[in-house]
Design an enzyme around this catalytic site. Sequence first.
Site, PDB file in Angstrom:
ATOM      1  N   SER A  30       0.863  -1.186   0.000  1.00  0.00           N
ATOM      2  CA  SER A  30       0.000   0.000   0.000  1.00  0.00           C
ATOM      3  C   SER A  30       0.901   1.239   0.000  1.00  0.00           C
ATOM      4  CB  SER A  30      -0.869  -0.004   1.253  1.00  0.00           C
ATOM      5  OG  SER A  30      -0.029   0.122   2.385  1.00  0.00           O
ATOM      6  N   ASP A  40      -0.888  -1.494  -3.949  1.00  0.00           N
ATOM      7  CA  ASP A  40      -2.185  -1.708  -3.299  1.00  0.00           C
ATOM      8  C   ASP A  40      -2.773  -0.381  -2.804  1.00  0.00           C
ATOM      9  OD1 ASP A  40      -4.269  -3.192  -2.297  1.00  0.00           O
ATOM     10  OD2 ASP A  40      -3.178  -3.952  -0.549  1.00  0.00           O
ATOM     11  N   HIS A  41      -4.029  -0.143  -3.078  1.00  0.00           N
ATOM     12  CA  HIS A  41      -4.732   1.065  -2.588  1.00  0.00           C
ATOM     13  C   HIS A  41      -3.936   2.351  -2.751  1.00  0.00           C
ATOM     14  CE1 HIS A  41      -8.123  -1.163  -1.110  1.00  0.00           C
ATOM     15  NE2 HIS A  41      -7.300  -2.027  -0.565  1.00  0.00           N
ATOM     16  N   ASP A  79      -7.689   3.570  -5.866  1.00  0.00           N
ATOM     17  CA  ASP A  79      -8.773   3.477  -4.894  1.00  0.00           C
ATOM     18  C   ASP A  79      -9.478   4.823  -4.760  1.00  0.00           C
ATOM     19  OD1 ASP A  79     -10.410   3.299  -2.715  1.00  0.00           O
ATOM     20  OD2 ASP A  79      -8.941   2.337  -1.404  1.00  0.00           O
ATOM     21  N   GLU A 137     -12.385   0.001  -7.371  1.00  0.00           N
ATOM     22  CA  GLU A 137     -13.404  -0.543  -6.472  1.00  0.00           C
ATOM     23  C   GLU A 137     -14.559   0.432  -6.248  1.00  0.00           C
ATOM     24  OE1 GLU A 137     -10.360  -0.674  -3.046  1.00  0.00           O
ATOM     25  OE2 GLU A 137     -12.255  -0.429  -2.022  1.00  0.00           O
ATOM     26  N   HIS A 159     -11.792  -4.905   5.526  1.00  0.00           N
ATOM     27  CA  HIS A 159     -10.350  -4.775   5.785  1.00  0.00           C
ATOM     28  C   HIS A 159     -10.090  -4.962   7.274  1.00  0.00           C
ATOM     29  CE1 HIS A 159      -9.445  -2.339   1.927  1.00  0.00           C
ATOM     30  NE2 HIS A 159      -8.817  -3.481   1.843  1.00  0.00           N
ATOM     31  N   GLY A 198      -9.513  -7.821   2.070  1.00  0.00           N
ATOM     32  CA  GLY A 198      -9.973  -7.984   3.445  1.00  0.00           C
ATOM     33  C   GLY A 198     -10.421  -9.407   3.737  1.00  0.00           C
ATOM     34  N   THR A 236      -3.812  -8.717   7.212  1.00  0.00           N
ATOM     35  CA  THR A 236      -3.831  -8.702   8.679  1.00  0.00           C
ATOM     36  C   THR A 236      -3.372 -10.040   9.273  1.00  0.00           C
ATOM     37  OG1 THR A 236      -5.711  -7.225   8.460  1.00  0.00           O
ATOM     38  CG2 THR A 236      -5.226  -8.025  10.671  1.00  0.00           C
TER      39      THR A 236
HETATM   40 ZN   LIG Z   1      -7.516  -3.909   0.260  1.00  0.00          ZN
END
Ligand SMILES: [Zn+2]
Length: 305
Positions: A68, A99-100, A121, A157, A203, A233, A257
């Site tokens: 990210s 990512d994002h 994003d 998204e 997430h 997520g 995570t």
């Molecule tokens: Zn994500």
Amino acid sequence: MLIVGYDLGERVVLLSLMKSIKSLRNYVMEAQRKGVAVSHFNVSDSTQFNGIVEVATALDLPVIIGASEGEASFIGIENVIALVHAARAKGLPVFMNADHHRTYESACNAIDRGVDAVIIDGAKLPLKENIALVQRVVAHARAVTAETGRDVLVEAELGYIGESSKLLASVPDGIQKTDPVVVEMFVRETGVDLFAPAIGNIHGIVESGEPDLDIELVKQIVLNTKIPLVLHGASGNTAEDVQNAIKAGVAIVHINTEIRVAYRKGIEAALQADPREVSPYKYLGAGKEEMKKVVEAKMKLFAGL
Ligand SMILES: [Zn+2]
């Protein structure tokens, strides 16, 4: 200055190895056809990167490394891209996803530096602004492909699944599922390659338990968009739920995570076992081994092994 050399023979071997690697687009399309998914794991450092690549190599599976904006600024986006390119030069199907990334500038910077995919994003923007932002990033990716031949996938998204990769006490406010009708228009207008739906996924990990994934919604979105879906997520969702989402058309699954938790637990256990230990390769190595167990279980699950 450090000079690394190789002779012509090595170069030929290198090039032939590189030829055997399909593009990320091919791996993702093939996964969707087969009803399996490519794993995506986020990294903050090279220890996590090495652990993930070790597992992918042992299982002989392609893998996507994600960073990210926060993770990329910690490790250095050029460093993680260099690690990915070095793995590919060894013949390993390791790919890099930005990512994002939330602005046109940061997404295009990642594309220009050599990522294989980027998520622009704009999910928190009003729909029109989200579409305009995604269109500009797609145009840039296509221009880079036309100029260099490098295939860059763009993902976008709609809907809201929260923004944390932490342990959460409860479901965050404002969670909103993707509208399957709006998404059809969104994908058509933007020309994105991949779509990240909000289907009950969140997430981070909700410690009190996560909502079930809406498998019917996955089917509807696949039908309406005809492009591979990316499940974000997925930490905290049940194996059965994720498997059903994959069978319904999810072709990439993100885990962050759960590997962060394992990495930290491994490091904590090593430091508790030997409070005087100061060698990073020892205590980080213990974190890596703990993380690899999660990576292996997830990769097997997503690949249907
Ligand atoms: Zn994500």
